[in-house]
Design an enzyme around this catalytic site. Structure first.
Site, mmCIF file in Angstrom:
data_model
loop_
_atom_site.group_PDB
_atom_site.id
_atom_site.type_symbol
_atom_site.label_atom_id
_atom_site.label_comp_id
_atom_site.label_asym_id
_atom_site.label_seq_id
_atom_site.Cartn_x
_atom_site.Cartn_y
_atom_site.Cartn_z
ATOM 1 N N CYS A 101 56.729 -49.200 -22.375
ATOM 2 C CA CYS A 101 58.078 -48.954 -22.528
ATOM 3 C C CYS A 101 59.032 -49.619 -21.499
ATOM 4 C CB CYS A 101 58.249 -47.541 -22.799
ATOM 5 S SG CYS A 101 59.963 -46.908 -23.480
ATOM 6 N N HIS A 102 59.811 -48.660 -20.936
ATOM 7 C CA HIS A 102 60.581 -49.240 -19.707
ATOM 8 C C HIS A 102 59.872 -49.257 -18.593
ATOM 9 C CE1 HIS A 102 63.624 -48.014 -22.576
ATOM 10 N NE2 HIS A 102 64.669 -48.561 -22.052
ATOM 11 N N GLY A 103 58.705 -49.131 -18.293
ATOM 12 C CA GLY A 103 57.567 -49.188 -17.157
ATOM 13 C C GLY A 103 57.860 -50.498 -16.423
#
Length: 167
Positions: A101-103
């Protein structure tokens, strides 16, 4: 026993923290929840988690891999130079670095995406491309020791890839 860090901060995506923790433990890995030093954090849906170890005491040489969950937590995590150094050190020694995801924001700040194939939540595609990554819209992308996925629906493929590399 191989040790894997799961990074946490407030507003983490609940499934993207808990699913990896439980699956990795189920496979026999030692999982350590590493935070920024606050001790306790709440996910996007309010679910709490306590850190096992603050980042200032985490030694990259003791870990075989690191999982960077999404939500809004990565935007907080990447502001900590110690987090970025930790991720980069594991990556450089050939350990598994897994981001969902936003990692990918942490991967960018750790400066490890240039020339690498990655995926993420579509909202940060431009950030990854501008940092030199080659973006693919796939449920999981494995490029060497780097594993990336897009969203919670991709968690089964994400963990299958992580576990495969750790074995």
């Amino acid at each position: 026993m191989k040790k894997v860090a799961v990074l946490v901060e407030d507003l983490y995506q609940d499934l993207e923290v808990w699913y990896p923790i439980l699956r990795l433990r189920e496979e026999g890995f030692e999982v350590v929840v590493v935070g920024t030093g606050k001790g306790s954090y709440k996910g996007k849906h309010g679910y709490p988690i306590d850190e096992d170890l603050p980042i200032d005491r985490a030694k990259p040489d003791e870990f075989s891999g690191v999982v960077i969950p999404g939500g809004y937590a990565p935007d907080i995590l990447r502001r900590y130079p110690a987090i970025n150094r930790f991720v980069r050190s594991i990556f450089e020694k050939g350990g598994v670095v897994a981001s969902i995801c936003h990692g990918g924001w942490v991967l960018i700040s750790a400066d490890i995406v240039r020339g690498r194939r990655v995926t993420s939540f579509f909202a940060i595609k431009d950030d990854l491309v501008n940092a030199g990554a080659q973006f693919e819209d796939s449920e999981v992308v494995v490029d060497g020791n780097l594993v990336t996925s897009r969203k919670p629906d991709d968690l089964p493929a994400f963990l299958k890839a992580i576990i495969g590399l750790l074995r």
